[in-house]
Write an enzyme that holds these catalytic residues in place. Sequence first.
Site, PDB file in Angstrom:
ATOM      1  N   TYR A  49     -13.082  -2.465  11.117  1.00 19.92           N
ATOM      2  CA  TYR A  49     -11.704  -1.957  11.122  1.00 19.92           C
ATOM      3  C   TYR A  49     -11.008  -2.280  12.441  1.00 19.92           C
ATOM      4  O   TYR A  49      -9.848  -2.719  12.447  1.00 19.92           O
ATOM      5  CB  TYR A  49     -11.762  -0.446  10.886  1.00 19.92           C
ATOM      6  CG  TYR A  49     -10.433   0.240  10.688  1.00 19.92           C
ATOM      7  CD1 TYR A  49      -9.744   0.155   9.484  1.00 19.92           C
ATOM      8  CD2 TYR A  49      -9.866   1.013  11.709  1.00 19.92           C
ATOM      9  CE1 TYR A  49      -8.542   0.806   9.297  1.00 19.92           C
ATOM     10  CE2 TYR A  49      -8.662   1.663  11.533  1.00 19.92           C
ATOM     11  CZ  TYR A  49      -8.001   1.566  10.325  1.00 19.92           C
ATOM     12  OH  TYR A  49      -6.798   2.213  10.147  1.00 19.92           O
TER      13      TYR A  49
ATOM     14  N   GLY B  40       0.819  -1.216   0.000  1.00 25.63           N
ATOM     15  CA  GLY B  40       0.000   0.000   0.000  1.00 25.63           C
ATOM     16  C   GLY B  40       0.846   1.257   0.000  1.00 25.63           C
ATOM     17  O   GLY B  40       0.525   2.229   0.685  1.00 25.63           O
TER      18      GLY B  40
ATOM     19  N   SER C 226      -3.531   0.109  14.421  1.00 22.26           N
ATOM     20  CA  SER C 226      -4.196   1.410  14.616  1.00 22.26           C
ATOM     21  C   SER C 226      -4.559   1.562  16.086  1.00 22.26           C
ATOM     22  O   SER C 226      -4.790   0.567  16.791  1.00 22.26           O
ATOM     23  CB  SER C 226      -5.480   1.461  13.782  1.00 22.26           C
ATOM     24  OG  SER C 226      -6.286   2.561  14.163  1.00 22.26           O
TER      25      SER C 226
ATOM     26  N   ALA D 190     -11.674  -4.708  14.515  1.00 23.62           N
ATOM     27  CA  ALA D 190     -11.419  -6.162  14.572  1.00 23.62           C
ATOM     28  C   ALA D 190     -10.191  -6.509  13.729  1.00 23.62           C
ATOM     29  O   ALA D 190      -9.332  -7.291  14.153  1.00 23.62           O
ATOM     30  CB  ALA D 190     -12.641  -6.929  14.071  1.00 23.62           C
TER      31      ALA D 190
ATOM     32  N   ARG E  16       0.982   5.692  -2.075  1.00 22.56           N
ATOM     33  CA  ARG E  16       0.634   7.011  -1.506  1.00 22.56           C
ATOM     34  C   ARG E  16       0.563   6.907   0.025  1.00 22.56           C
ATOM     35  O   ARG E  16       0.775   5.836   0.603  1.00 22.56           O
ATOM     36  CB  ARG E  16      -0.712   7.468  -2.057  1.00 22.56           C
ATOM     37  CG  ARG E  16      -1.852   6.600  -1.568  1.00 22.56           C
ATOM     38  CD  ARG E  16      -3.205   7.155  -1.957  1.00 22.56           C
ATOM     39  NE  ARG E  16      -4.241   6.496  -1.185  1.00 22.56           N
ATOM     40  CZ  ARG E  16      -5.429   6.138  -1.663  1.00 22.56           C
ATOM     41  NH1 ARG E  16      -5.722   6.386  -2.913  1.00 22.56           N
ATOM     42  NH2 ARG E  16      -6.315   5.564  -0.876  1.00 22.56           N
TER      43      ARG E  16
HETATM   44  P1  NDP Z   1      -4.400   5.405   2.158  1.00 22.24           P
HETATM   45  O1  NDP Z   1      -5.811   5.057   1.810  1.00 22.24           O
HETATM   46  O2  NDP Z   1      -3.929   6.789   1.872  1.00 22.24           O
HETATM   47  O3  NDP Z   1      -3.387   4.387   1.462  1.00 22.24           O
HETATM   48  C1  NDP Z   1      -3.607   3.010   1.533  1.00 22.24           C
HETATM   49  C2  NDP Z   1      -2.962   2.359   0.333  1.00 22.24           C
HETATM   50  O4  NDP Z   1      -3.238   0.950   0.407  1.00 22.24           O
HETATM   51  C3  NDP Z   1      -3.543   2.863  -0.980  1.00 22.24           C
HETATM   52  O5  NDP Z   1      -2.510   3.155  -1.886  1.00 22.24           O
HETATM   53  C4  NDP Z   1      -4.400   1.696  -1.433  1.00 22.24           C
HETATM   54  O6  NDP Z   1      -4.499   1.562  -2.839  1.00 22.24           O
HETATM   55  C5  NDP Z   1      -3.640   0.515  -0.868  1.00 22.24           C
HETATM   56  N1  NDP Z   1      -4.508  -0.661  -0.842  1.00 22.24           N
HETATM   57  C6  NDP Z   1      -5.812  -0.736  -0.480  1.00 22.24           C
HETATM   58  N2  NDP Z   1      -6.272  -1.972  -0.650  1.00 22.24           N
HETATM   59  C7  NDP Z   1      -5.248  -2.715  -1.147  1.00 22.24           C
HETATM   60  C8  NDP Z   1      -5.111  -4.068  -1.540  1.00 22.24           C
HETATM   61  N3  NDP Z   1      -6.149  -4.929  -1.471  1.00 22.24           N
HETATM   62  N4  NDP Z   1      -3.916  -4.490  -2.003  1.00 22.24           N
HETATM   63  C9  NDP Z   1      -2.862  -3.629  -2.103  1.00 22.24           C
HETATM   64  N5  NDP Z   1      -2.935  -2.342  -1.754  1.00 22.24           N
HETATM   65  C10 NDP Z   1      -4.119  -1.878  -1.280  1.00 22.24           C
HETATM   66  O7  NDP Z   1      -4.254   5.063   3.709  1.00 22.24           O
HETATM   67  P2  NDP Z   1      -3.206   5.584   4.818  1.00 22.24           P
HETATM   68  O8  NDP Z   1      -1.896   5.904   4.212  1.00 22.24           O
HETATM   69  O9  NDP Z   1      -3.906   6.592   5.648  1.00 22.24           O
HETATM   70  O10 NDP Z   1      -3.110   4.276   5.718  1.00 22.24           O
HETATM   71  C11 NDP Z   1      -2.033   3.355   5.665  1.00 22.24           C
HETATM   72  C12 NDP Z   1      -2.201   2.347   6.780  1.00 22.24           C
HETATM   73  O11 NDP Z   1      -2.201   3.023   8.040  1.00 22.24           O
HETATM   74  C13 NDP Z   1      -3.504   1.563   6.719  1.00 22.24           C
HETATM   75  O12 NDP Z   1      -3.287   0.235   7.134  1.00 22.24           O
HETATM   76  C14 NDP Z   1      -4.373   2.281   7.717  1.00 22.24           C
HETATM   77  O13 NDP Z   1      -5.378   1.443   8.232  1.00 22.24           O
HETATM   78  C15 NDP Z   1      -3.355   2.653   8.769  1.00 22.24           C
HETATM   79  N6  NDP Z   1      -3.743   3.731   9.640  1.00 22.24           N
HETATM   80  C16 NDP Z   1      -4.011   4.988   9.141  1.00 22.24           C
HETATM   81  C17 NDP Z   1      -4.373   6.004   9.992  1.00 22.24           C
HETATM   82  C18 NDP Z   1      -4.665   7.388   9.500  1.00 22.24           C
HETATM   83  O14 NDP Z   1      -5.054   8.228  10.334  1.00 22.24           O
HETATM   84  N7  NDP Z   1      -4.471   7.707   8.233  1.00 22.24           N
HETATM   85  C19 NDP Z   1      -4.504   5.780  11.437  1.00 22.24           C
HETATM   86  C20 NDP Z   1      -4.197   4.454  11.853  1.00 22.24           C
HETATM   87  C21 NDP Z   1      -3.821   3.472  10.985  1.00 22.24           C
HETATM   88  P3  NDP Z   1      -5.803   2.007  -3.666  1.00 22.24           P
HETATM   89  O15 NDP Z   1      -5.454   3.342  -4.219  1.00 22.24           O
HETATM   90  O16 NDP Z   1      -5.956   0.978  -4.705  1.00 22.24           O
HETATM   91  O17 NDP Z   1      -6.941   2.047  -2.697  1.00 22.24           O
END
Ligand code: NDP
Length: 244
Positions: free
Chosen positions: A152, A9, A139, A154, A12
């Site tokens: 989320y 992921g 998280s 869970a 971005r």
């Molecule tokens: P974003 O939505 O900005 O980025 C998540 C990335 O994961 C995207 O590029 C997305 O791609 C990719 N992704 C989603 N589904 C899949 C998949 N099935 N296979 C491969 N890649 C995938 O999220 P954040 O940067 O904010 O979050 C990153 C992590 O941090 C996550 O696990 C989130 O739960 C965790 N987190 C974030 C917090 C926050 O406040 N932002 C707080 C706590 C935890 P696509 O463009 O295709 O969707």
Amino acid sequence: MAKNAIVTGSARGIGKAIATRLAKDGYNIVIVDACPIENSQETADEIAKLGVATKAVRCDVTDSAQVNELVESVKAEMGSVDILVNNAGITRDGLLVRMKEEDFDAVIAVNLKGTYNFTRAAAPIMMKQRSGRIVSISSIVGLQGNAGQVNYSASKAGVIGITKSVARELAPRGVTVNAIAPGYVETPMTAVLPDKVKEAMLGAIPAGRYGQPEDIANAVAFLCSEDASYITGQVLSVDGGMHM
Ligand code: NDP
């Protein structure tokens, strides 16, 4: 020989910041994302300017066949898998009584099963190497729950369970396994929240500011460093004091 890091992921958001920071620390970077490959390639090209090798791969973390093939190809082409960061994650928020089963399943599939898939694929390679670092992004919601996020929370509590179990299994082989529990971080994921929610969040953060992706990336870099070689099975909160 330079070491290699896989960050899921990472086209971005937090993942991109983690990939960028690990590149600054000298790791070759594999950008893994489900988004169109051009987006991942753009991130990979940006990171390559830091002087490391990069590779962008389109891969859905929920698909174990794709994941296994990807991890094997990194080992075959780049020589080793030294760091795995399980960062890919999604939200499908809604109160329990209104939550659709498909929204529960989708979040568990990406956040929890995705973490399992990549950890399962990388572990045998790291065990054989007798070295490796696995860091999974949980998280604050996995620690304390949140109304409207039963799926989320869970999934993120599950990530902590995987982390602690795998840490026990891999510790004798020189592989550490830890999780990070971010609070509220400014990324595309949180940009969509209503202003009222964002203001309420800010009021709950003792540090008085939202987290930035780099705050999480710094913690990942520490857990991947030599200085953290005796730290395993831990959950590090990076949240400006939101959860104590
Ligand atoms: P974003 O939505 O900005 O980025 C998540 C990335 O994961 C995207 O590029 C997305 O791609 C990719 N992704 C989603 N589904 C899949 C998949 N099935 N296979 C491969 N890649 C995938 O999220 P954040 O940067 O904010 O979050 C990153 C992590 O941090 C996550 O696990 C989130 O739960 C965790 N987190 C974030 C917090 C926050 O406040 N932002 C707080 C706590 C935890 P696509 O463009 O295709 O969707």
